[in-house]
Design a protein around this motif. Sequence first.
Motif, PDB file in Angstrom:
ATOM      1  N   LEU A  93       5.717   8.284   8.793  1.00 43.15           N
ATOM      2  CA  LEU A  93       5.916   6.987   8.153  1.00 43.15           C
ATOM      3  C   LEU A  93       5.199   6.990   6.805  1.00 43.15           C
ATOM      4  O   LEU A  93       4.024   7.357   6.712  1.00 43.15           O
ATOM      5  CB  LEU A  93       5.376   5.872   9.041  1.00 43.15           C
ATOM      6  N   LEU A  94       5.901   6.551   5.765  1.00 43.34           N
ATOM      7  CA  LEU A  94       5.354   6.491   4.415  1.00 43.34           C
ATOM      8  C   LEU A  94       5.479   5.059   3.913  1.00 43.34           C
ATOM      9  O   LEU A  94       6.590   4.584   3.647  1.00 43.34           O
ATOM     10  CB  LEU A  94       6.104   7.459   3.491  1.00 43.34           C
ATOM     11  N   ASP A  95       4.357   4.367   3.815  1.00 43.49           N
ATOM     12  CA  ASP A  95       4.350   2.972   3.386  1.00 43.49           C
ATOM     13  C   ASP A  95       4.105   2.926   1.875  1.00 43.49           C
ATOM     14  O   ASP A  95       2.967   3.015   1.418  1.00 43.49           O
ATOM     15  CB  ASP A  95       3.271   2.198   4.135  1.00 43.49           C
ATOM     16  N   LEU A  96       5.180   2.783   1.105  1.00 42.12           N
ATOM     17  CA  LEU A  96       5.073   2.762  -0.351  1.00 42.12           C
ATOM     18  C   LEU A  96       4.527   1.443  -0.870  1.00 42.12           C
ATOM     19  O   LEU A  96       4.211   1.328  -2.059  1.00 42.12           O
ATOM     20  CB  LEU A  96       6.441   3.044  -0.975  1.00 42.12           C
ATOM     21  N   ASP A  97       4.395   0.432  -0.003  1.00 44.26           N
ATOM     22  CA  ASP A  97       3.802  -0.838  -0.414  1.00 44.26           C
ATOM     23  C   ASP A  97       2.276  -0.769  -0.457  1.00 44.26           C
ATOM     24  O   ASP A  97       1.634  -1.604  -1.094  1.00 44.26           O
ATOM     25  CB  ASP A  97       4.211  -1.956   0.566  1.00 44.26           C
ATOM     26  N   SER A  98       1.690   0.205   0.209  1.00 52.05           N
ATOM     27  CA  SER A  98       0.240   0.296   0.282  1.00 52.05           C
ATOM     28  C   SER A  98      -0.311   0.995  -0.950  1.00 52.05           C
ATOM     29  O   SER A  98       0.388   1.800  -1.584  1.00 52.05           O
ATOM     30  CB  SER A  98      -0.179   1.058   1.545  1.00 52.05           C
ATOM     31  N   PRO A  99      -1.553   0.709  -1.331  1.00 49.01           N
ATOM     32  CA  PRO A  99      -2.158   1.428  -2.460  1.00 49.01           C
ATOM     33  C   PRO A  99      -2.450   2.882  -2.070  1.00 49.01           C
ATOM     34  O   PRO A  99      -2.963   3.157  -0.979  1.00 49.01           O
ATOM     35  CB  PRO A  99      -3.446   0.641  -2.724  1.00 49.01           C
ATOM     36  N   GLY A 100      -2.122   3.794  -2.951  1.00 49.27           N
ATOM     37  CA  GLY A 100      -2.326   5.216  -2.636  1.00 49.27           C
ATOM     38  C   GLY A 100      -1.579   5.633  -1.399  1.00 49.27           C
ATOM     39  O   GLY A 100      -2.190   6.119  -0.431  1.00 49.27           O
ATOM     40  N   PRO A 101      -0.271   5.458  -1.336  1.00 47.25           N
ATOM     41  CA  PRO A 101       0.470   5.744  -0.099  1.00 47.25           C
ATOM     42  C   PRO A 101       0.379   7.218   0.286  1.00 47.25           C
ATOM     43  O   PRO A 101       0.386   8.100  -0.569  1.00 47.25           O
ATOM     44  CB  PRO A 101       1.911   5.354  -0.457  1.00 47.25           C
ATOM     45  N   ARG A 102       0.307   7.435   1.585  1.00 45.15           N
ATOM     46  CA  ARG A 102       0.283   8.812   2.100  1.00 45.15           C
ATOM     47  C   ARG A 102       1.075   8.864   3.394  1.00 45.15           C
ATOM     48  O   ARG A 102       1.112   7.904   4.160  1.00 45.15           O
ATOM     49  CB  ARG A 102      -1.151   9.316   2.310  1.00 45.15           C
ATOM     50  N   PRO A 103       1.726   9.986   3.663  1.00 44.95           N
ATOM     51  CA  PRO A 103       2.513  10.111   4.896  1.00 44.95           C
ATOM     52  C   PRO A 103       1.594  10.084   6.125  1.00 44.95           C
ATOM     53  O   PRO A 103       0.550  10.736   6.151  1.00 44.95           O
ATOM     54  CB  PRO A 103       3.209  11.462   4.740  1.00 44.95           C
ATOM     55  N   LEU A 104       1.999   9.344   7.143  1.00 48.15           N
ATOM     56  CA  LEU A 104       1.244   9.240   8.382  1.00 48.15           C
ATOM     57  C   LEU A 104       2.147   9.641   9.543  1.00 48.15           C
ATOM     58  O   LEU A 104       3.274   9.163   9.657  1.00 48.15           O
ATOM     59  CB  LEU A 104       0.732   7.810   8.591  1.00 48.15           C
ATOM     60  N   LEU A 105       1.641  10.518  10.391  1.00 44.56           N
ATOM     61  CA  LEU A 105       2.397  10.991  11.546  1.00 44.56           C
ATOM     62  C   LEU A 105       1.992  10.173  12.762  1.00 44.56           C
ATOM     63  O   LEU A 105       0.821  10.168  13.165  1.00 44.56           O
ATOM     64  CB  LEU A 105       2.127  12.476  11.780  1.00 44.56           C
ATOM     65  N   PHE A 106       2.977   9.467  13.336  1.00 45.79           N
ATOM     66  CA  PHE A 106       2.708   8.610  14.485  1.00 45.79           C
ATOM     67  C   PHE A 106       3.449   9.126  15.715  1.00 45.79           C
ATOM     68  O   PHE A 106       4.588   9.583  15.614  1.00 45.79           O
ATOM     69  CB  PHE A 106       3.162   7.173  14.225  1.00 45.79           C
ATOM     70  N   ALA A 107       2.781   9.036  16.849  1.00 43.48           N
ATOM     71  CA  ALA A 107       3.455   9.328  18.113  1.00 43.48           C
ATOM     72  C   ALA A 107       4.414   8.197  18.460  1.00 43.48           C
ATOM     73  O   ALA A 107       5.475   8.423  19.044  1.00 43.48           O
ATOM     74  CB  ALA A 107       2.435   9.527  19.220  1.00 43.48           C
ATOM     75  N   LYS A 108       4.069   6.973  18.073  1.00 40.30           N
ATOM     76  CA  LYS A 108       4.926   5.819  18.293  1.00 40.30           C
ATOM     77  C   LYS A 108       4.913   4.960  17.029  1.00 40.30           C
ATOM     78  O   LYS A 108       3.861   4.699  16.465  1.00 40.30           O
ATOM     79  CB  LYS A 108       4.442   4.990  19.487  1.00 40.30           C
ATOM     80  N   VAL A 109       6.082   4.541  16.611  1.00 43.05           N
ATOM     81  CA  VAL A 109       6.225   3.687  15.442  1.00 43.05           C
ATOM     82  C   VAL A 109       6.667   2.313  15.894  1.00 43.05           C
ATOM     83  O   VAL A 109       7.689   2.166  16.579  1.00 43.05           O
ATOM     84  CB  VAL A 109       7.240   4.279  14.432  1.00 43.05           C
ATOM     85  N   ASN A 110       5.899   1.331  15.520  1.00 43.63           N
ATOM     86  CA  ASN A 110       6.231  -0.047  15.876  1.00 43.63           C
ATOM     87  C   ASN A 110       7.389  -0.516  15.009  1.00 43.63           C
ATOM     88  O   ASN A 110       7.344  -0.420  13.781  1.00 43.63           O
ATOM     89  CB  ASN A 110       4.996  -0.929  15.656  1.00 43.63           C
ATOM     90  N   GLU A 111       8.440  -1.021  15.643  1.00 41.73           N
ATOM     91  CA  GLU A 111       9.604  -1.464  14.892  1.00 41.73           C
ATOM     92  C   GLU A 111       9.272  -2.607  13.943  1.00 41.73           C
ATOM     93  O   GLU A 111       9.938  -2.790  12.926  1.00 41.73           O
ATOM     94  CB  GLU A 111      10.726  -1.884  15.840  1.00 41.73           C
ATOM     95  N   GLN A 112       8.236  -3.351  14.228  1.00 37.08           N
ATOM     96  CA  GLN A 112       7.841  -4.437  13.335  1.00 37.08           C
ATOM     97  C   GLN A 112       7.396  -3.908  11.972  1.00 37.08           C
ATOM     98  O   GLN A 112       7.437  -4.632  10.985  1.00 37.08           O
ATOM     99  CB  GLN A 112       6.726  -5.262  13.980  1.00 37.08           C
ATOM    100  N   TRP A 113       6.948  -2.638  11.929  1.00 37.32           N
ATOM    101  CA  TRP A 113       6.552  -2.064  10.640  1.00 37.32           C
ATOM    102  C   TRP A 113       7.752  -1.861   9.719  1.00 37.32           C
ATOM    103  O   TRP A 113       7.594  -1.765   8.509  1.00 37.32           O
ATOM    104  CB  TRP A 113       5.863  -0.716  10.866  1.00 37.32           C
ATOM    105  N   ILE A 114       8.950  -1.803  10.300  1.00 35.91           N
ATOM    106  CA  ILE A 114      10.157  -1.521   9.518  1.00 35.91           C
ATOM    107  C   ILE A 114      10.719  -2.795   8.886  1.00 35.91           C
ATOM    108  O   ILE A 114      11.312  -2.766   7.821  1.00 35.91           O
ATOM    109  CB  ILE A 114      11.229  -0.861  10.414  1.00 35.91           C
ATOM    110  N   GLY A 115      10.532  -3.940   9.526  1.00 40.35           N
ATOM    111  CA  GLY A 115      11.120  -5.172   9.031  1.00 40.35           C
ATOM    112  C   GLY A 115      10.535  -5.590   7.688  1.00 40.35           C
ATOM    113  O   GLY A 115       9.323  -5.460   7.459  1.00 40.35           O
TER     114      GLY A 115
END
Length: 375
Positions: free
Chosen positions: A240-262
């Motif tokens: 997951l790569l959150d480009l809205d965050s300052p200094g974005p960096r790729p994060l590897l998650f075992a589970k991704v919350n669908e709420q993060w996508i909305g």
Amino acid sequence: MTAGTTPPGDGAASPDPPEPADQNVSGNKGKDFYVVSGVGRDVTIYPPADRGPGAPGSRSSRPSPLLVGGAFFAALIVVVAAALYVRDHWRPGSGGADPGRTAGAGATGAPGTAATSPQAVTKPLVKPVSDMNPLKLGTQDLVELYGRNQDWLIPHPAKVVGRPPDTGERPAMGFYRFVQQRNGIAVNHLFFNTTIQNVTKGAVYLRSMRVTDLHYGPPLKGTRLWSGGGADPLSPKAVLLDLDSPGPRPLLFAKVNEQWIGPADRPAPDARQARNFGFTLPASGTESFDIVALETRHRSCEFTLTIEAVLNGESQQIKIDDHGRPFRVTGDPDNVYWMFDSPDPARTWRRPAQADDGSDARFASATDPLTETDS
């Protein structure tokens, strides 16, 4: 020696030398060198009797030092030129003869085939391949998540006419082909897959992944298209790569919350839940990553990714992009878009705002162009 005189040894008697006329003859200036001065004419000079012409050791029988030096340098030039010729014409694979091979014993085994030098390896030792089709992700949960949120923008000034065709494929694939044929840009989230191929004979360690060439710009203008539907929440695995965050960096998650996508008031991913990135690729092995890049602010974004790898004890950077171009995504947090839910011929494009106020009017013709939603 002057014309008309006959040197000794030709069978004719030599005339007596004329009397000198006011001549001065110096002594021996060094073996056989005399200096004669005066105004006499027809003067004949003879070397000493014991060192006459042709006698051993006489100047007439010894080569000039200048001549010897010139001959030496001429021979040297010939030798160098010959060596260069041999190097250029007898080198294997240069088109000339190879003294170590016969004409019928080439490197390929075919009669008359000339030997060739091994070709240098120019392809990268670790090869990344990106697939931008979100319906080809390796994680099926992510494919379903994308299918419920197909959000694209057809950039201005392109006009959107028609509708996704009913080709017998699943509706999401028909919609994807429709937007790609019009150079669609992903809105709010970009789904894609990257596969790293190890084409070496040894193991490769993928140490980390980072964002590179990150650029933000104004939101793109054009016609926004959406398709999808509701379903139960999912927990897909992805980078997951959150480009809205300052200094974005790729994060590897075992589970991704669908709420993060909305896009609406979504919670930020919790970096403390991310896993370590390190992966080891065996010889000829591959590793595949499903990646979701989020950009929900009202702006556009371009970026590439870089994996830090260790190959044969040396660091190597593996650049990941969209077939030589940066990845692109544009953010648009509102609900102003054209919606297409089904390939049913009775359906057509409609606006969610029209549906909310009960004025969900349908187009009279599928050939009418859609008005731009962002201008």
